[in-house]
Each structure stands twice: as C-alpha cells, then as structure tokens.
Design an enzyme around this catalytic site. Structure first.
Site, PDB file in Angstrom:
ATOM      1  N   ARG A   1       7.000  -6.656   5.622  1.00 55.91           N
ATOM      2  CA  ARG A   1       8.380  -6.656   6.576  1.00 55.91           C
ATOM      3  C   ARG A   1       7.976  -5.792   7.858  1.00 55.91           C
ATOM      4  O   ARG A   1       6.866  -5.402   7.932  1.00 55.91           O
ATOM      5  CB  ARG A   1       9.642  -5.950   5.512  1.00 55.91           C
TER       6      ARG A   1
ATOM      7  N   GLU B   1      -2.487   5.690 -10.907  1.00 56.68           N
ATOM      8  CA  GLU B   1      -3.672   5.566  -9.753  1.00 56.68           C
ATOM      9  C   GLU B   1      -4.009   7.146  -9.491  1.00 56.68           C
ATOM     10  O   GLU B   1      -3.161   8.050  -9.791  1.00 56.68           O
ATOM     11  CB  GLU B   1      -3.640   4.943  -8.634  1.00 56.68           C
TER      12      GLU B   1
ATOM     13  N   LYS C   1       2.818  -3.860  -7.056  1.00 55.64           N
ATOM     14  CA  LYS C   1       1.577  -3.235  -6.621  1.00 55.64           C
ATOM     15  C   LYS C   1       0.532  -3.489  -7.603  1.00 55.64           C
ATOM     16  O   LYS C   1      -0.700  -3.561  -6.950  1.00 55.64           O
ATOM     17  CB  LYS C   1       2.109  -1.818  -6.407  1.00 55.64           C
TER      18      LYS C   1
ATOM     19  N   HIS D   1       7.468  11.673  -0.605  1.00 55.65           N
ATOM     20  CA  HIS D   1       6.608  10.353  -0.437  1.00 55.65           C
ATOM     21  C   HIS D   1       7.455   9.447   0.464  1.00 55.65           C
ATOM     22  O   HIS D   1       7.013   8.301   0.835  1.00 55.65           O
ATOM     23  CB  HIS D   1       6.690   9.449  -2.064  1.00 55.65           C
TER      24      HIS D   1
END
Length: 666
Positions: free
Chosen positions: A280, A189, A120, A224
């Site tokens: 994917r 973040e 990421k 999440h």
C-alpha cells in the site's frame, strides 16, 4: 492524459490520507467520493469530497472496516474505482477481491500479492526463497520479539528478555492480534534494539518496469509506530544502500508486484534483513515525493489504469532502473524529513488526547503536494473547529521539510514547528522539537530504541519558569484588558488607569500540572508586573520587555481556556476559577478517566484488596490502551464502570479506600 478508467474514485479511508488522495484526484479531473462514520460527519475530508456516503456507526469496526458497506457505497454513488489509502482495509485481500468482483477498479496491488505479503510468516518464506536476506530466530537467544503475523502499527508485539517471559508474551500478543486483526497467529524473531529501520519505496507496472525510489529511515519510533521519517537515510554506506535497493527489487520480482509498495528492512552492523512488505501507500510517502519529484497517488492511478510508467507521469528525468533498462525517475534532489503531529501526551504514557481543535496553523508552502522549490509541506487531517474523538488514530498532521541538504532540512523543520499555532488539544510538538535538536539525531546516529532511551530527556519541560511566567502574564493582561472593555461602568477609561497605584490583583492559571499565579497592578494607564516591563496590551496580545529584549505574545481567550502564541511556540493555559462548585468535587480515592474512552477491561471487583500499581481498569482510545492503576494499597470501595462502556473525561472509574493494616487500626 488520464484515460476513462477512473472517472469517480471512492476513497475508502478518512482523515489526512483521504484528503491527500482527493487532492490528486481533483488535479487530474477525477470526481471523488468520501465514506464517513457518524463521528466524522463534519470532518474536512467529507466536506471536500464531491459526493459523500454515510456509514452508520462510530467505531471503525462498524464503518471503515466494513468492506461490504464500502462496496455498496461505491455502487450507490456511481464510483468506478476505489483507493484504500493506508490502514483499515488497505491490505485486506478479501476486500480487494470484492472490489474487483463488483466490477470496480482497485487502486492497489493484486489481491493474491496482498494475501502473500499479509502474512509475515509467509512473506519471509517467499523472500528467503528469492534470495532476499531474512532475519531468523535462534532457539534460546534473547532478547526476542513476539510479533503478529497479520496487521501492523505495533499491535500484537511483545519484547521478551528471557525464557520466563516467553509464554505470557505469546499469549498477550495472540490476544491483541486477534482483537486487532482477526488473526491471532504470531511468530518470533530476534529483537535488535539498536538496529536501523530502513524501508525502500517501489513502484511497478504491468509492462515490466520497476522503479526503486530510494530509501527512507524510520528509526525514530514510539511503541513500534513511526514518528520521524526521512530520505535519503543518513549515515549508511553506499554498499548498504545498493544492497537495500537490490533486495527491494528482488522482492518485487518474487511476487510479481504491481503498484506502489514498500519493502522494509532492519539494518544492524551493515547487515540487511528483510522485515516485511507493505502492499500500500505509506504514511511517510511525502518525503519520497519531495526528493524524487513524483506524485505517488497519481502514479498509483496510472498503474491501476494499466498504463506504463513513463517519465511524463511525474518523475523529473530518465535513469536506468536496473534490470529492465527502462526509463525511471532521477536519482533524487536534496533531503526531506517528515514528522507526525499527534494529539497525545508523550510524558503521560502517550495518552491520546481529545477535544476541539481551536487553532491549527503552519507556515506551509504547500498542502498535500510537493513544493515548487524547497520548502515546507503540510498534510493535515484537521482544521480549526475539528473534533478529536476516541475512535481513531490520533495523528493530526504530517509536517515535511525539504531542503538541499539534511542540516538545512532539520533547521527548516524546527522553525516550522516552533512557529506553529496549534491549540485546543495537547500535542507532541515539543517532543518533535526536542528530537530534531538532539545531537545524535542531528548527526544521524539513530536506531529504533533511541526515542525510548531519550524519552525522559526529550519530554522535560522545554520552557524555563521565567518563560512560563511571561506567557501567563500575557494571558492575565489580555483578560484584564478584555474584562474592562466589557464593563458597563467606566469602560471609556483605559484598562490600567488609576490616579494612584492600585493594589495588586491576581489571576491563576494551570499549565499542564503546574499552577502559576500572576500578580499585576495598574498605575497611570499602564499595567505593572514584577520582573517584566509591559510595553503594550490590547484585546489580541501583549508586548513585553525582559532584560532589554522585547517579546510579542498573541492571546486568544475561549471561556476558561487561554491560548498564547509566543517566542517559543504555542501554549494552552486554563484559568483557575476563584470559587469551586461543590458539585464538582469527587470522593477521595476516586480514579478518573483522563480522556473520553471505551472501557476495555475491569480487572478488579468491589471489595478486592489491591496493591499500589495494580491494574484496576484498562481504557482504550484512538487504538491505544491505557492502564489505570491503584495509586496506593487499599480496598476497592466501588466500581463505577463496566467493560465496553463509553466514558467521558473526568468520569469516576473506581474508588479505592486506602488500606490500613489490621494491627494498626485504632
């Protein structure tokens, strides 16, 4: 016409997605190969495959995550291609390259692209350089999110509300990421608790065509992990929608993406920020298939065979696809919403459930494919008789409704859940019904914290005490009827027949944590129950009349379990035996395993003093960890388990003696 590129496809996955991929392969005339662990020996996806190859072991680390074994299985079975599904090795660049090195077709993007987007941190750098808006952390601004660079599914994530929590959150996230993905790299973040999670479906070939197949809102999440997904995203402006799709197309160009993928964004106050790219197929792909009239698995195979995307491969009509000017699918038809049905208890810290699925029925128009017209689609991992164990994700099925507009879609989906017959394991069906009935959800005012904020409200009992009483009445009367029919003496006399009124009999049931006692009597061939009129009873069910309204209940008895389907959906009850076996008692203060699980951590030792709420043991089941805490202050009298040990439901983990302060001892 399908070329000879893929004649026999091995699906390197299990459960619902394995069945989904195999469904399309059968439609295309492609043979299928399943790989299966010992825990999945009799699973539906194994039975349905043309060929199946065993992967010795039960845990995912020994089976579905062993790329070498899967490549060997492809060779031994004569497969010429591998489809990875989602999860497991689907975003593992080394595995993708191993498939290609073995001379097999890889149904997915290039290994280099998977590697770039698998980190990421690296993905954000690439997207920022390509002009895609990226979310960046500012020093000293909270709350923030510590996040694993590799993997997904909510693992390796920690929300930090202030600087005092930062170091411990990073350490915990690193440890979880290392255990889950083999890579402990994390980054930070900004945490936007009320942002929207919106993703864009893309599909690109090697001939210059890129299709952007709309966006999906995935804001309803637990830990999440997505629970509800829909397309198109409700309540966003045309400008935001355009910027989302333009950013997704730019992301595809930045990495020369090929195949099906998803570009994910956070949207807050009309600001769009890149989150990650999933290289994917996504769990929620059926909603896109319904609205856009495509079969994404078929198109994945077409791209893997190096064919150009064309309107004859599924999409319903040509439109401009932006920069390329080539034909693509139409602009979408109607609205689709998907909910994920899990074997879990949302009210008990999302505790994963295990057991045997006794009934699993939805009134679906199709399974694993788009309905011919608007309707309900169900993609399921299980069938009646399937065993739900501790080793894998607890998702049982995805239920999708597709209708001309969002309001009709919500109503259709609520009805599908209400009339479902699911028994044997506890599920989140009632939670899903509560979500679909919530005013904020219905009006499209959703964000990523909405489920957390409403969890207590959404997990409140949906049935009144009177409704539960009538379900238990139905169970008691069917059991009484069946018991009479099985009796050798006077079995020809009607079950409720008495010349004179009889004394009441009772049966007691447990529903969740609640106990209900039902008293019934018999008088001249009819059952009598206070507060309700008994219209009819047989071995299959009961009809009751309450306040002038007739209600029907279907009842199935399975040992001590009784499964009832009534006006407000399915309900599992457990019969309380009249006498308790002394051997079943346990020592006072015993902490028990709620489900079969693996012991991840033993946090205390015999003789330790503990405080109420202190962690004693951590269990892991279905990729989720559950903490078993001390119910009171006390002393650890015994530890009955060790790390990595497998335990069954009801097993004693530890014994806590209530601590009495020395000055209060007598």
């Amino acid at each position: 016409m399908v070329s000879s590129g893929c004649e026999r496809v091995l699906v390197a996955n299990r459960g619902e997605i394995a069945r989904r991929v195999m469904h399309t392969c059968r439609t295309l005339g492609i043979e299928t190969v399943a790989v299966f662990s010992d825990a999945d020996t009799d699973a539906p996806f194994v039975v349905e495959a043309d060929i199946a190859v065993r992967l010795p072991g039960e845990a995912a680390a020994d089976t579905y995550l062993r790329g070498d074994r899967i490549v060997d299985a492809a060779k031994s079975s004569g497969a010429d291609a591998i489809h990875p599904g989602y999860g497991f090795l689907s975003e593992n660049a080394e595995f993708a390259q191993a498939v290609l090195d073995a001379g097999l077709t890889w149904i997915g993007p290039d290994p280099k692209t998977i590697e770039q987007m698998g980190s990421k941190v690296r993905a954000k750098e690439i997207m920022s350089a390509a002009g895609v808006p990226v979310l960046t952390a500012e020093s000293g601004r909270y709350p923030m999110l510590v996040k694993a660079s590799a993997g997904g599914g909510g693992r390796g994530m920690r929300v930090v509300d202030g600087p005092a929590e930062l170091d411990s959150a990073i350490a915990a996230a690193e440890a979880e990421a290392e255990a889950a993905f083999g890579d402990g790299t994390v980054f930070v973040e900004p945490y936007l608790p009320t942002a929207r999670h919106i993703e864009v479906q893309v599909l690109a070939d090697r001939h210059g065509t890129c299709w952007v197949l709309g966006e999906r809102d995935c804001s309803i999440q637990r830990r999440h992990q997505k629970v509800v997904e829909e397309t198109p995203a409700p309540g966003i402006s045309d400008d935001v929608r355009t910027r989302l799709r333009d950013a997704a197309r730019a992301a595809v160009a930045a990495v020369d993406y090929v195949g099906a993928g998803t570009v994910e964004f956070l949207v807050k106050d009309e600001v769009v920020s890149f989150l990650e790219m999933n290289t994917r197929l996504q769990v929620e792909h059926p909603v896109t298939e319904c609205v856009w009239g495509v079969d994404l698995v078929e198109l994945q195979i077409a791209v893997a065979e190096d064919r150009a995307l064309s309107s004859r491969f599924g999409p319903k009509g040509p439109v401009s696809s932006g920069e390329t000017g080539r034909s693509g699918p139409n602009l979408g038809d109607g609205h689709a919403i998907e909910v994920r049905v899990y074997a879990e208890d949302p009210a008990d810290d999302w505790r994963a459930q295990t057991g045997t699925v006794r009934a699993f029925e939805f009134a679906a128009d199709t399974r694993f494919e788009v309905p011919r017209s608007y309707g309900v689609r169900v993609d399921s991992a299980v069938e009646p008789g399937s065993e739900i164990g501790i080793h894998y994700d607890p998702m049982l099925a995805k239920v999708v409704a597709w209708a001309p507009d969002r309001g009709q879609t919500i109503r259709m989906l609520r009805g599908a859940l209400r009339h479902a017959r699911v028994h044997g394991v506890r599920t989140n069906l009632e939670l899903l019904g509560a979500i679909l009935s919530d005013d904020d959800f219905v009006t499209g005012r959703v964000h990523t914290r909405l489920l957390d904020d409403r969890l207590e409200q959404w997990t409140e009992p949906r049935r009144s005490s009177g409704e539960l009483h009538r379900y238990a009445v139905a169970a008691a009367l069917v059991q009484a009827h069946s018991a009479h029919g099985a009796a050798r003496v006077q079995s020809r006399i009607p079950a409720a027949y008495r010349n004179v009124p009889s004394q009441s009999r009772t049966r007691t049931y447990v529903i969740g944590d609640e106990s209900i006692e039902i008293a019934y009597a018999s008088e001249r061939g009819r059952f009598v129950v206070d507060g309700v009129e008994v219209v009819h009873v047989d071995e299959h069910g009961v009809r009751l009349r309450h306040n002038g309204v007739r209600e029907s209940y279907d009842v199935t008895v399975d040992g001590d379990a009784v499964y009832v389907d009534g006006p407000t959906g399915p309900l599992d009850l457990r019969t309380v035996p009249r006498f308790t076996d002394p051997a079943e008692t346990v020592a006072e203060g015993s902490l028990l395993a709620a489900t079969p699980a693996s012991v991840a951590v033993v946090a205390v030792a015999t003789g330790d003093e503990v405080q109420k709420g202190q962690t004693v043991v951590v269990l892991e089941a279905m990729k989720m960890q559950h903490t078993v805490s001390a119910p009171t202050d006390g002393v650890v009298a015994a530890i009955e388990v060790a790390a990595e040990q497998q335990v069954e439901a009801g097993a004693v983990l530890a014994v806590i003696d209530e601590h009495v302060p020395e000055g209060e001892r007598t």
